[in-house]
Design an enzyme around this catalytic site. Structure first.
Site, PDB file in Angstrom:
ATOM      1  N   HIS A 360       8.062  12.441  -3.477  1.00  0.00           N
ATOM      2  CA  HIS A 360       7.114  11.811  -4.387  1.00  0.00           C
ATOM      3  C   HIS A 360       6.734  12.723  -5.538  1.00  0.00           C
ATOM      4  CE1 HIS A 360       6.926   8.782  -1.213  1.00  0.00           C
ATOM      5  NE2 HIS A 360       6.715   7.986  -2.243  1.00  0.00           N
ATOM      6  N   ARG A 466       1.824   1.810  -6.919  1.00  0.00           N
ATOM      7  CA  ARG A 466       1.671   2.552  -5.656  1.00  0.00           C
ATOM      8  C   ARG A 466       0.174   2.786  -5.474  1.00  0.00           C
ATOM      9  NH1 ARG A 466       6.547   5.258  -7.698  1.00  0.00           N
ATOM     10  NH2 ARG A 466       8.166   5.271  -6.098  1.00  0.00           N
ATOM     11  N   ARG A 502       1.344  -2.698  -4.268  1.00  0.00           N
ATOM     12  CA  ARG A 502       1.810  -2.428  -2.911  1.00  0.00           C
ATOM     13  C   ARG A 502       0.630  -1.965  -2.063  1.00  0.00           C
ATOM     14  NH1 ARG A 502       6.265   2.087  -2.200  1.00  0.00           N
ATOM     15  NH2 ARG A 502       4.493   3.464  -2.473  1.00  0.00           N
ATOM     16  N   ASP A 628      13.732   5.137  -0.347  1.00  0.00           N
ATOM     17  CA  ASP A 628      13.728   5.164   1.113  1.00  0.00           C
ATOM     18  C   ASP A 628      14.987   4.528   1.680  1.00  0.00           C
ATOM     19  OD1 ASP A 628      11.453   6.549   2.050  1.00  0.00           O
ATOM     20  OD2 ASP A 628      10.212   4.976   1.190  1.00  0.00           O
ATOM     21  N   ARG A 638      14.565  12.657   2.210  1.00  0.00           N
ATOM     22  CA  ARG A 638      14.443  12.704   0.750  1.00  0.00           C
ATOM     23  C   ARG A 638      13.701  13.939   0.266  1.00  0.00           C
ATOM     24  NH1 ARG A 638      10.564   7.467  -0.364  1.00  0.00           N
ATOM     25  NH2 ARG A 638       9.964   8.478  -2.293  1.00  0.00           N
ATOM     26  N   CYS A 675      12.683  -1.467  -7.290  1.00  0.00           N
ATOM     27  CA  CYS A 675      11.644  -0.597  -7.845  1.00  0.00           C
ATOM     28  C   CYS A 675      11.836   0.865  -7.449  1.00  0.00           C
ATOM     29  CB  CYS A 675      10.259  -1.082  -7.444  1.00  0.00           C
ATOM     30  SG  CYS A 675      10.012  -1.106  -5.670  1.00  0.00           S
TER      31      CYS A 675
HETATM   32  C1  PEP Z   1      11.148   3.551  -2.573  1.00  0.00           C
HETATM   33  O1  PEP Z   1      11.164   3.950  -1.408  1.00  0.00           O
HETATM   34  O2  PEP Z   1      12.173   3.404  -3.257  1.00  0.00           O
HETATM   35  C2  PEP Z   1       9.873   3.241  -3.232  1.00  0.00           C
HETATM   36  C3  PEP Z   1       9.823   2.650  -4.392  1.00  0.00           C
HETATM   37  O3  PEP Z   1       8.753   3.631  -2.580  1.00  0.00           O
HETATM   38  P1  PEP Z   1       8.235   5.132  -2.510  1.00  0.00           P
HETATM   39  O4  PEP Z   1       9.111   5.970  -3.400  1.00  0.00           O
HETATM   40  O5  PEP Z   1       6.823   5.131  -2.941  1.00  0.00           O
HETATM   41  O6  PEP Z   1       8.402   5.480  -1.074  1.00  0.00           O
HETATM   42 MG    MG Z   2       9.396   3.781  -0.216  1.00  0.00          MG
END
Ligand code: PEP
Ligand code: MG
Length: 755
Positions: A360, A466, A502, A628, A638, A675
């Site tokens: 993130h 988010r 979300r 994800d 990740r 997204c």
């Molecule tokens: C994702 O997982 O691609 C997503 C948009 O959610 P986050 O990156 O906040 O986990």
């Molecule tokens: Mg995600």
């Protein structure tokens, strides 16, 4: 030998700098293996040399040559082949070349093993003996094991480079992962977040009143933290463990302890952290000396509390610390709050020693348009204020750049700015391919609190909000009223556009300080919808707040994260309906005046790909969370820089999944968007378009680029590329198909070489 191995590694680990560590290693290895000589050579890719770093046994005088060229001698061979070599008589080998001036010819037997980290040969570790003999298997495996440990010390916890080391006068290139594109040239601003009590330097306060204030704030913060942790964990902890929090709270309420620290600041004019160290150390010594075991153990409570206070103190990045006009933020683990607490206009770049390209923090860096590099081997000691360059395209960092390097990177920076101007010229246009295919460009927001104000150019809605940020910026769960305020601001700001919010997606790498979740596998654990379904009181408050905020604008869409099975959707929908009924009743609304917003789910757990038919019966839309999805599909954390090169967004399996999703969504007439970060990536966007996706949600920073590309190509050509890509065997092949295509269209500048 295992205990000897451990002993060597511990001693090496304790060394204060690279030179001492290497010296310790050769001394200890020579001793333990009972050989006549042990030597370490370290690779220098720039000069293509293997530098003699440490030796115990070779003559190392002023006339000793300090390096071997790549491919030279047996050491060069071990480096080149990347394999151990065990020779009874080295002089008989055709590759033999002895290191001039080292007296190496007195040794006959040779055992050399490469030091390999992330597939790169960092150097060669050699043991030699006068007596001609083959080394035993046990000796060979000992040296290989040692080299593996050495590699991870050199590679992971950093080369322990001492910046003050005189030997490092030239530019030093370090390779990490490209987390956010762009070039930055600025002084380093190091945030040492995990300062231990022992590491605190005793310093004078620069402002006594500020230090006192800071200290009081930290005490309050820690007290709140301990009590909310206690509350949260009450059910999960044994009585004894729970009592611990009481002890901590007592320490923080102990007037004698607190007053002693205040006195150190007020009377001895020490900084807050120095005062904590002085007083806590004093207490620790006194407690440790007590014969009563209960009392002597209190020393560790004092240490823990002091450590926690220090933790919060060092996390403070505010106007109290004078920040330079421009800087590159560097920390072992950069956190979202570190970035959030520094002024954007000063933040030129980010370097995080740990963390991956889809963490993130990396997403936030991209959202802010700040170049970022992650997963570097580097010690932070003495790095502060050094002028550095980061290349977010190549994932590289340069220390001690000379004039010509500075000029080179300045030129790249200028070119980058030219491209930005070009892209900005099309910002207000819609995204329509040359053959008339309209694409909805949506905005991802939420991780960046300041973004709500200025997003230049045209876009078609918020594809992902988010909602974690308001939860991260508070000391407790935000109230319904607080949440209504935050959501309303957003919904009103984009009142003519759909806004997809979300629900809370914490867990994984997103933690709330007041609700810590400690798990062995956080990304496979209590995350997203799993957590909020277990805590309906949190979800209900959030949904109620969203619904209330939406009363006047009616542009809200609700999206559920981390859905892995249909039951979760059914349960979450029940709660959403419950919240809807509660608000309707509370505000005395009619159903007509209070329509239910559209509800959707994220497709980010692979299982959800295969239940699109069932999802279509339950929800109005799906949105692909490619970050994800790729993590779970390829089993690549990740956040883990060790495996970040395996996080391949163009992997053929990813492409196949994207195809299955759009085909099924079409079949069941379900709205689909994406997204994850893939949508804002130039190649990713081209792939998605070629597959037929027409709703791409991305960071503001990528919008101009992606729109420019869409407007510059016809869709049918992308379809042809995708057709080819679907036959490809690897991510590299798929990427090459699109790079070649973009080059032919004169769009190659959007993808920088070396990435
Ligand atoms: C994702 O997982 O691609 C997503 C948009 O959610 P986050 O990156 O906040 O986990
Ligand atoms: Mg995600």
């Amino acid at each position: 030998m295992l205990s000897q191995l451990r002993q060597i590694l511990e001693r090496v680990g304790d060394a204060k700098n690279l030179t001492i560590a290497m010296d310790t290693l050769v001394q200890q290895t020579k001793l333990v293996m009972e050989v006549d000589c042990c030597t370490i050579y370290i690779t220098d890719e720039n000069t293509r040399k293997l530098n003699l770093m440490a030796t115990e046994g070779l003559l190392n005088k002023s006339n000793t040559q300090q390096y071997l060229n790549f491919g030279e001698g047996i050491v060069g061979l071990v480096h080149q082949k990347g394999e151990p070599l065990n020779l009874a008589n080295i002089a008989e080998h055709p590759h033999y070349k002895y290191l001039p001036g080292s007296q190496e010819h007195s040794f006959n037997s040779f055992l050399g093993t490469p030091i390999i980290h992330k597939r790169q040969v960092l150097g060669v570790l050699v043991a030699q003996q006068k007596k001609p003999r083959l080394f035993s298997e046990l000796e060979e495996s000992f040296l290989v094991t040692l080299a593996m440990h050495l590699a991870s010390v050199l590679g992971n916890s950093g080369l322990r480079l001492q910046i003050s080391d005189n030997s490092l006068a030239t530019a030093l290139h370090l390779q990490g992962c490209p987390a956010s594109s762009g070039i930055a040239i600025a002084p380093a601003h190091v945030v040492q977040s995990i300062l231990t009590l022992d590491e605190v330097k005793i310093e004078k306060s620069q402002s006594i009143s500020k230090d006192i204030l800071l200290f009081e704030m930290m005490v309050k913060k820690c007290s709140n933290e301990f009590s909310s942790m206690a509350l949260t964990l009450k059910e999960q902890l044994s009585k004894e463990a729970f009592a611990l929090f009481d002890i901590y709270s007592h320490v923080l309420k102990d007037k004698t302890f607190l007053n002693a620290i205040r006195a150190q600041i007020n009377e001895q004019h020490l900084s807050a952290s120095s005062a904590i160290k002085v007083v806590a150390s004093d207490y620790i010594v006194q407690f440790e000396a007590m014969s009563d075991s209960y009392l002597s153990e209190r020393a560790s409570d004092i240490r823990d509390v002091a450590q926690r206070l220090l933790y919060h103190l060092t996390q403070q990045v505010d106007d109290y610390i004078v920040l330079p006009d421009k800087f590159i933020l560097i920390a072992n683990e950069v956190t979202l709050s570190m970035i959030a607490s520094v002024p954007r206009e000063k933040l030129s770049g980010i370097v995080s020693i740990h963390g991956g390209i889809s963490s993130h923090v990396a997403i936030l860096a991209r959202a802010l348009g700040v170049p970022a590099v992650m997963g570097l081997s580097l010690s932070l000691t003495d790095l502060n204020k050094q002028l550095i360059i980061i290349d977010g395209y190549a994932g590289a960092m340069v220390l001690f750049p000379d004039a010509s390097l500075l000029k080179h990177y300045q030129q790249l920076l200028n070119e980058e700015n030219d491209l930005k101007t070009l892209v900005a010229s099309g910002e207000h246009k819609e995204a329509i391919t040359q053959d008339g295919f309209k694409v909805d460009i949506l905005l991802n927001t939420g991780l960046n609190a300041n973004q709500h104000g200025a997003v230049a150019g045209h876009f078609d809605g918020i594809g992902l909000y988010r909602s974690e940020l308001p939860f991260m910026l508070t000391d407790t769960f935000p109230t319904e009223v607080e949440q209504v305020g935050v959501y309303q601001t957003l919904l009103e700001q984009y009142q003519t556009l759909p806004v997809t919010m979300r629900t809370l997606d914490i867990g994984g790498d997103k933690q709330l300080s007041y609700f810590p979740i400690i798990e062995d596998n956080p990304f496979l654990g209590w995350r997203g919808i799993r957590l909020t379904l277990d805590h309906p009181e949190i979800l209900l408050v959030q949904i109620r707040a969203m619904l209330k905020a939406n009363l006047h604008t009616q542009n809200l869409r609700i999206m559920l994260p981390m859905i892995s099975s249909i039951n979760e959707v059914v349960e979450a929908k029940l709660l959403i309906h419950q919240a809807w009924n509660e608000v309707k009743y509370e505000l005395m609304l009619t159903a007509n005046a209070f329509p239910m917003p559209h509800i959707g789910v994220m497709v980010e757990v692979p299982s959800s790909i295969f239940i699109i038919r069932q999802l279509a019966e339950q929800v109005d839309f799906i949105s692909i969370g490619s970050n994800d999805l790729i993590q779970y599909l390829l089993a690549v954390d990740r956040n883990n820089s060790r495996v970040s090169s395996l996080f391949d967004s163009y992997h053929p399996a990813v492409l196949q999944c994207l195809k299955i999703i759009i085909d099924n969504a079409r079949c069941y007439q379900l709205e689909v968007s994406i997204c994850g970060e893939l949508a804002g990536d130039p190649i990713g966007a081209m792939i998605l378009l070629g597959l037929g996706y027409k709703k791409l949600s991305m960071n503001a920073n990528n919008m101009g680029k992606v729109k420019y590309l869409i407007n510059a190509v016809p869709k049918h050509e992308l379809e042809n590329c995708v057709e080819l890509a679907l036959q490809a065997n690897s991510g590299v092949e798929i990427r090459t198909i699109f790079i070649n295509y973009m080059d032919r269209k004169g769009l190659g500048g959007f993808i920088r070489a070396g990435k």
